[in-house]
Write an enzyme that holds these catalytic residues in place. Sequence first.
Site, PDB file in Angstrom:
ATOM      1  CB  SER A 138     -30.903 -12.098  34.068  1.00 37.58           C
ATOM      2  OG  SER A 138     -30.817 -11.628  32.951  1.00 37.58           O
ATOM      3  CE  LYS A 196     -33.348  -8.113  32.786  1.00 42.28           C
ATOM      4  NZ  LYS A 196     -32.764  -9.029  33.706  1.00 42.28           N
TER       5      LYS A 196
END
EC number: 3.4.21.53
Length: 835
Positions: free
Chosen positions: A741, A784
Amino acid sequence: MTEDFPKILPLLVEEDTFLYPFMIAPIFLQNNASIKAVAYAKNNKSLVFIACQKDKLNDNEAPYYDVGVIGSVMREANMPNGRVKLLFNGIAKGRILEPAKENEQGFLEAQISPIEYLEYDKENIQAIVEVLKEKVITLANVSSLFPPDLIKALEDNDDPNRIADLIAAALHLKKDQAYSLFANNNTEQRLLDLIDIVIEETKTQKLQKEIKSKVHQKMEQTNKEYFLKEQLKQIQKELGTDKQRDEDLNQYYQKLESIKPFLKEEAFKEIKKQIDRLSRTHADSSDSATLQNYIETMLDVPFGQYGKKALDIKHVREQLDKDHYSLKRPKERIVEYFATMQLLEMRRKKKPEKKDKTKGTILCFYGPPGVGKTSLANSIAKAIERPLVRIALGGLEDVNELRGHRRTYIGSMPGRIVQGLIEAKKMNPVMVLDEIDKVDRSVRGDPASALLEILDPEQNTAFRDHYANFSIDLSQVIFIATANNIDRIPAPLRDRMEFISVSSYTPNEKEEIAKNYLIPQELEKHALKPSEVEISHECLKLIIEKYTREAGVRDLRRQIATIMRKVALKYLEDNPHQKGRTKKGKNEKSEDQKSEDQKSENQKSENKDFCVSITPNNLKEYLERMVFEIDPIDEENKIGIVNGLAWTPVGGDVLKIEVLKIRGKGELKLTGSLGDVMKESAIIAFSVVKVLLDNETLKVPKIPSETDAEGKKKKKVLKVYNAYDLHLHVPEGATPKDGPSAGIAMASVMASILCDRATRSEVAMTGELTLSGEVLPIGGLKEKLIAAFKAGIKTALIPVKNYERDLDEIPAEVRENLNIVAVKNIAEVLEKTLL
C-alpha cells in the site's frame, strides 16, 4: 553274549524314549507288526531288539535310531482297547548292522550286534565317576529326578557304564542328546558329557525352583489379600457401609433413564455399558475410580437441557447499544443474524411438521486488540439469556484439547467443547472461540482440523469426543469466533465462518466510551463516587492522544484505573480518621452501640467535602509518561518527504517516507526493515517515475551537459535518474514493515526528489501502484484514515475503488474533518501531492 552275535532279531520301535540295559520297563504295543514280533519271540524263546523312534526324519532315512537295547519279553497282557502290554527286560546295547526288513510273518527283523565299550584307565574313570556322583547329589537336592533308592543304587554300583546308563535314564534327555550318550562307546567321554549335562540341569532346576517359589509367594499374597478383602466386605455389610456404592449405582441408572429420551442410541449404550462394568468391578480396583469418573462426567453433560428464552431482536439491539458505543455495522449484522433465527422459530411453531434444514452461520469478529470483540459475545449471551462459555485457543497445539483424551491414558478428560457444555449446564450456550487465528499445528495434531467439524453446521450434529466415545449434537450451540488477523486462519476454516470487522475507534468514540462506560466502571471498582473525581474533556482528550497508543480502549482503561488508584490513596491520606482501639472493661459498649457510633463517624467522614479535579495541568501527577500515539505532521513543505498511511496491529499510523539523491549511476538503495513486498513496491515506483520522466510528464531541472575534449558541449542530455543514486528510507528502522500500500507514496517521494519539487505536508496517501501507473485498492482503510485524522492531515489520497466501496465505513467525524480524494492513477496522485 558276544559269541552268539551278530544275529537276526525281531525289531520293535518305542515311540517315546530310549530303553537301557538292566532296566525292566513296561511297553505298550498297538500295531499288528509289533504284536506279531512279540508272539514270534515268545513262541521261539527269542530275544527282541527295541529301537527308539526319531522325531525328525531326513530323506531316505529309517524312522528309528540305529542303536537300541537287546532284551527279552518277561510278560505280556492284552488291553481292552486292543493294545498289548508287555514287561521288557533289557540285557545289552546293540546296533543295527543292516537296514531292517519285513519277513514273511509280517514284522520287521534286523541283524543286530552288541555294542562293545573301549578300554579305559580305571583310576582316571573312578575319579570322573566320583565327580559325577557329587554333581548328581547336588542335583538331587534341588529336584526330584533322583530319589533316594536311585542314589543308593549309584553308590553301590562299580560299573561306570552302568552308572552312566542309570543317570541318563533318570534325566529324561531329549532323543538326540540321549542317542549321543547311548551310541558312544568311549566310557570316559560319556561320563564327561554327563557331568556337563547334570551341571546344566542343576542350574535349570534351581531357576525353576526360584520361579515356583516366587509364584507360590505371590499366590499366597493374592489369596491373603482376597481373603482380607472378603472379610472387609462382610464387615462393611454388617456395618451397612457398602450401601453407598449400591446407592451410587442406582442413582447412575436412574439418571441415565431420565435422560434416555434425549440420548442417541450409541450414547445410551456406551454409558450403560460403563455403569454395568462398574457394578461388576471391585470397589478397590484401579478401574473403579476411572469408570466412576467417566460415568459422572458423562451424566453431567446437560442432555436435553436448553435455554428456553424466546429470541427477541428488540432486546438484542437494546443490549448491544447498552454495552457498546458505536460499532454500527457489527451490531447490525448481529441483529440480522438473530432476526433470521427468530423468524425460523416463529415459522416452526406454525408448521411443526415441517423441519427446516437451514443451518446457522458461524460469526467471527476480527480486528485489533481491545476493540470489543469478546465483549460483543458477552452482550449476545446476555440478550438471549444463555450461558457464555469462553474457550481460549491462543497457542493451542494439541488436538486432544478439543476432541478429548482417550480413556486409555491416565488422567484423561473430555475436550474443551464438552467441558464447556458441562460448565454451561445447557446444550445451547454461546461459545466464544477466542483468538482462533493463533491456533498452532504440532506433532500432537492440528486443532484447526478439529475446528472444521465443530464449526461446520453440516457436521457438528454428530461431533465425536474421544473421551465420551459417542457423538454429541452441537447444532444448537451459538459459536462466535474472534481473531486479530484473519489471514492466519486456514482457508478451509475461513470458508465456514462469516467475518465481521470490528475496527479501530476514533478519538471522539474513545472519549464517549470513556465517559459512559470506562470511568463509571472504574469508579465503582475503586469505591469512589462520581462527585469525588472530575476528569475534564481536555484532560480526557490528552490521555487518549498522548498516553495511549492502541486501536481499542484497553490501555485507556488502564490509564483511568491508574488515576482512580491515586485518587483513592489521596482520599485516605486527606481523611486520616481511623477507628480507635478499645480496652475491655466494665464500661465496654455493646456491639449495637459500637455499630451506631461507627455509622456516625462514617457519616461525619463522608460529609467532608472531597473532590479531585484532573486537568491537563495536573495530569502528570497521576500518569507517568506520555506515549505520543501519532506524531503531528510538519507544517513545512519539503522536498523528498511524503506522508504514507500504514496499518498496524494496534491501529493505523502515519509513516514518513524519505529519499535522498546522491551523485551516482541511477541505483536504488532501500533501508528501514522493509519486507519483500514493500521492496518490490519501491522498484515498481522507481520504474514508473522513470517512465514519467522519459515521457516528460514530469519536468526536471536542467543538468549540466557533458563536454568533449575540445570543450564543445555534446547534444546528448544525461537523464536525471541516471545521474543520481536514490536512497529511500522509512523511519523506525527497528520495526519490520511490509505490504504493497505504500506504492504511490514511494513514487511521489521519488518524483519530488528528482524534480526538485516540494510535497504538500498536509497530504497523506495510501494505495498500491502497478507498472502501468494505476492505483489498486488496499485494506485497513478505516484505521489509516483515523490515523491521518489524528495526525492533523487535511487531505488523504485513496484508491478510487476503496472510495466507492469502503467510504461508508469511515466514521462521520473523520469524513467531516478530512478531505478524502479518490485517485485512479499516479498522474492524479502527483498532481495533488507536488507543488
